[in-house]
Write an enzyme that holds these catalytic residues in place. Structure first.
Site, PDB file in Angstrom:
ATOM      1  N   MET A  30       0.736  -1.237   0.231  1.00 58.03           N
ATOM      2  CA  MET A  30       0.143   0.082  -0.164  1.00 58.03           C
ATOM      3  C   MET A  30       0.590   1.288  -0.414  1.00 58.03           C
ATOM      4  SD  MET A  30      -3.417  -1.010   2.491  1.00 58.03           S
ATOM      5  CE  MET A  30      -3.031  -0.805   3.975  1.00 58.03           C
ATOM      6  N   LEU A  33       6.828   3.512   1.097  1.00 54.62           N
ATOM      7  CA  LEU A  33       7.645   1.586   1.917  1.00 54.62           C
ATOM      8  C   LEU A  33       8.451   2.352   2.690  1.00 54.62           C
ATOM      9  CD1 LEU A  33       8.121   0.722  -2.685  1.00 54.62           C
ATOM     10  CD2 LEU A  33       6.076   0.079   0.041  1.00 54.62           C
ATOM     11  N   HIS A  37       9.519  -3.215   3.761  1.00 52.96           N
ATOM     12  CA  HIS A  37       8.552  -3.969   2.207  1.00 52.96           C
ATOM     13  C   HIS A  37       9.745  -4.142   1.376  1.00 52.96           C
ATOM     14  CE1 HIS A  37       5.642  -0.368   4.050  1.00 52.96           C
ATOM     15  NE2 HIS A  37       4.954  -1.590   3.149  1.00 52.96           N
ATOM     16  N   GLY A 147       5.485 -10.316   4.238  1.00 56.71           N
ATOM     17  CA  GLY A 147       4.943 -10.145   5.533  1.00 56.71           C
ATOM     18  C   GLY A 147       4.666 -10.889   6.522  1.00 56.71           C
ATOM     19  N   LYS A 149       5.095  -9.654   9.255  1.00 57.32           N
ATOM     20  CA  LYS A 149       4.262  -8.735  10.301  1.00 57.32           C
ATOM     21  C   LYS A 149       2.704  -9.040  10.270  1.00 57.32           C
ATOM     22  CE  LYS A 149       3.282  -4.356  12.052  1.00 57.32           C
ATOM     23  NZ  LYS A 149       2.463  -3.779  10.663  1.00 57.32           N
ATOM     24  N   GLN A 153      -2.679 -12.284   7.648  1.00 53.69           N
ATOM     25  CA  GLN A 153      -2.621 -12.084   6.330  1.00 53.69           C
ATOM     26  C   GLN A 153      -2.275 -13.029   5.321  1.00 53.69           C
ATOM     27  OE1 GLN A 153      -2.176  -8.096   4.066  1.00 53.69           O
ATOM     28  NE2 GLN A 153      -0.829  -8.484   3.460  1.00 53.69           N
ATOM     29  N   SER A 185       6.398  -0.028   9.908  1.00 50.46           N
ATOM     30  CA  SER A 185       4.794   0.045  10.017  1.00 50.46           C
ATOM     31  C   SER A 185       4.711   1.368   8.882  1.00 50.46           C
ATOM     32  CB  SER A 185       4.369   0.067  10.330  1.00 50.46           C
ATOM     33  OG  SER A 185       2.615   0.032  10.159  1.00 50.46           O
ATOM     34  N   SER A 186       4.418   1.188   8.072  1.00 46.28           N
ATOM     35  CA  SER A 186       3.536   2.608   7.663  1.00 46.28           C
ATOM     36  C   SER A 186       2.828   3.461   8.331  1.00 46.28           C
ATOM     37  CB  SER A 186       2.630   2.062   6.278  1.00 46.28           C
ATOM     38  OG  SER A 186       3.493   2.251   4.772  1.00 46.28           O
ATOM     39  N   ARG A 187       2.529   2.754   9.412  1.00 43.13           N
ATOM     40  CA  ARG A 187       1.269   3.996  10.225  1.00 43.13           C
ATOM     41  C   ARG A 187       1.987   4.310  11.516  1.00 43.13           C
ATOM     42  NH1 ARG A 187      -2.685  -0.172   8.784  1.00 43.13           N
ATOM     43  NH2 ARG A 187      -4.847   0.600   7.389  1.00 43.13           N
TER      44      ARG A 187
HETATM   45  P1  AMP Z   1       1.000  -2.829   3.825  1.00 42.23           P
HETATM   46  O1  AMP Z   1       2.123  -2.004   2.326  1.00 42.23           O
HETATM   47  O2  AMP Z   1       0.782  -2.148   4.971  1.00 42.23           O
HETATM   48  O3  AMP Z   1       0.541  -3.848   2.391  1.00 42.23           O
HETATM   49  O4  AMP Z   1       2.340  -3.976   3.580  1.00 42.23           O
HETATM   50  C1  AMP Z   1       2.882  -4.503   2.351  1.00 42.23           C
HETATM   51  C2  AMP Z   1       3.860  -5.414   2.554  1.00 42.23           C
HETATM   52  O5  AMP Z   1       4.924  -5.979   3.491  1.00 42.23           O
HETATM   53  C3  AMP Z   1       2.636  -7.096   3.668  1.00 42.23           C
HETATM   54  O6  AMP Z   1       3.425  -8.180   2.975  1.00 42.23           O
HETATM   55  C4  AMP Z   1       4.128  -6.812   4.874  1.00 42.23           C
HETATM   56  O7  AMP Z   1       2.660  -7.578   5.588  1.00 42.23           O
HETATM   57  C5  AMP Z   1       4.813  -6.345   4.507  1.00 42.23           C
HETATM   58  N1  AMP Z   1       5.323  -5.778   5.087  1.00 42.23           N
HETATM   59  C6  AMP Z   1       4.868  -4.671   6.160  1.00 42.23           C
HETATM   60  N2  AMP Z   1       5.445  -4.024   7.277  1.00 42.23           N
HETATM   61  C7  AMP Z   1       6.687  -5.422   7.280  1.00 42.23           C
HETATM   62  C8  AMP Z   1       7.290  -4.954   8.417  1.00 42.23           C
HETATM   63  N3  AMP Z   1       7.584  -4.218   9.334  1.00 42.23           N
HETATM   64  N4  AMP Z   1       8.515  -6.592   7.938  1.00 42.23           N
HETATM   65  C9  AMP Z   1       8.619  -7.637   7.221  1.00 42.23           C
HETATM   66  N5  AMP Z   1       7.237  -6.950   5.928  1.00 42.23           N
HETATM   67  C10 AMP Z   1       6.135  -6.095   5.803  1.00 42.23           C
END
Ligand code: AMP
Length: 295
Positions: A30, A33, A37, A147, A149, A153, A185-187
């Site tokens: 999403m 990054l 990511h 991930g 994380k 999912q 985390s992006s959040r």
């Molecule tokens: P998102 O952009 O949050 O939807 O995440 C996209 C992908 O990146 C998903 O498969 C997440 O699980 C992975 N991801 C997000 N944060 C992490 C992290 N800290 N370590 C590893 N993978 C991550």
């Protein structure tokens, strides 16, 4: 790196690789990054001839009152990172490209989508499963990277891939953390310094539980209680549970097979999740191990 915004452009871009018999790795995101990511992208570029990254803030996986409108975005930074990491194709569709007028089909996720995060985000995993399946159909990757994380999912997506016979292998990459333990985390961008400090309790509790596990404790209840001890002072503890990492079924009593301690909390309106794998005999078959070379 090719940046594509439409489905026809994506198909043209990927045909070249497919015609040349090249393997395609896919990392759906999403955006906004970070190094988490990047770890997925590095695994993909190391294992596949070409890598596709999608950046799409999927409206279907956000509930009413969630952070869809304010979800952090920085496309320029995302593009630069992808370029540096050797991504071949960056797919950045608008919502109307993915959900044109009249869109009506979605994937019903079984009971796995109703527990843990699903309890607090009704319809979330339906939205995730639907968009990921669409993206798989568009990209037709050989390997797709997710991930750890977002452990639930990964379980849901593995289930969908199996149930719908989707021709893709799913690889799960360990969680990347800040030096002090906070899972990237992006959040995290929403957290004020004091909230970030409080958030450190999540990984502190999980690591304390892991230490207890390594010292020989096998009782799921005691390990969960230790993980929970890090969560004091948080606005809401949505869950702190031991589950089977592949089915997300609850684990009670003695842990004799790999289990995951999963946590979701809310701090100042920001929802944060994290988890840790506990493996009695060190086996970790479904996940890429931390020891593996990072390409
Ligand atoms: P998102 O952009 O949050 O939807 O995440 C996209 C992908 O990146 C998903 O498969 C997440 O699980 C992975 N991801 C997000 N944060 C992490 C992290 N800290 N370590 C590893 N993978 C991550």
């Amino acid at each position: 790196m090719r940046i594509v915004r439409s489905i026809p452009e994506l198909r043209v871009a990927l045909k070249t690789y497919r015609d040349a018999g090249q393997s395609i790795g896919f990392v759906p995101t999403m955006g906004f990054l970070h190094e988490g990511h990047a770890a997925l992208i590095r695994q993909s570029t190391a294992r596949c001839d070409t890598t596709v990254v999608s950046v799409f803030v999927n409206p279907a996986q956000f509930g009413p009152g969630e952070d869809l409108a304010k979800y952090p975005r920085d496309l320029e930074r995302d593009q630069n990172l992808c370029l540096r990491l050797g991504v071949g194709t960056l797919f950045i569709p608008e919502p109307a490209e993915i959900y044109p007028t009249g869109f009506a089909t979605s994937i019903h996720v079984g009971p796995m989508g109703d527990v843990l995060c699903g309890q607090f985000r009704p319809g979330h995993f339906r939205g995730v499963a639907t968009v990921v399946t669409k993206l798989f159909n568009l990209v037709q990757p050989d390997l797709a990277f997710f991930g750890q994380k977002d452990l639930q999912q990964t379980a849901v997506i593995r289930r969908v891939v199996k149930d719908l016979n989707l021709p893709v292998d799913i690889l799960v990459v360990p969680t990347v953390r800040e030096a002090d333990g906070l899972a990237l985390s992006s959040r995290n961008a929403y957290l004020a310094p004091a909230q970030r400090q409080l958030a450190l309790g999540i990984s502190r509790g999980l690591f304390a539980a892991e230490k207890l596990f390594i010292s020989g404790e096998r009782d799921a209840g005691k390990l969960v209680a230790m993980a929970r001890s890090g969560l004091e002072g948080m606005d809401e503890i949505q869950y702190c549970e031991a589950v089977d990492p592949l089915t997300v079924d609850p684990v009670a009593g003695a842990i004799t097979r790999p289990a995951a301690l999963c946590v979701a909390v809310v701090i100042g309106g920001t929802r944060l999740i994290d988890n840790l794998l506990l493996s009695p005999s060190g086996e970790n078959t479904q996940f890429i191990s931390h020891q593996e070379p990072q390409g």
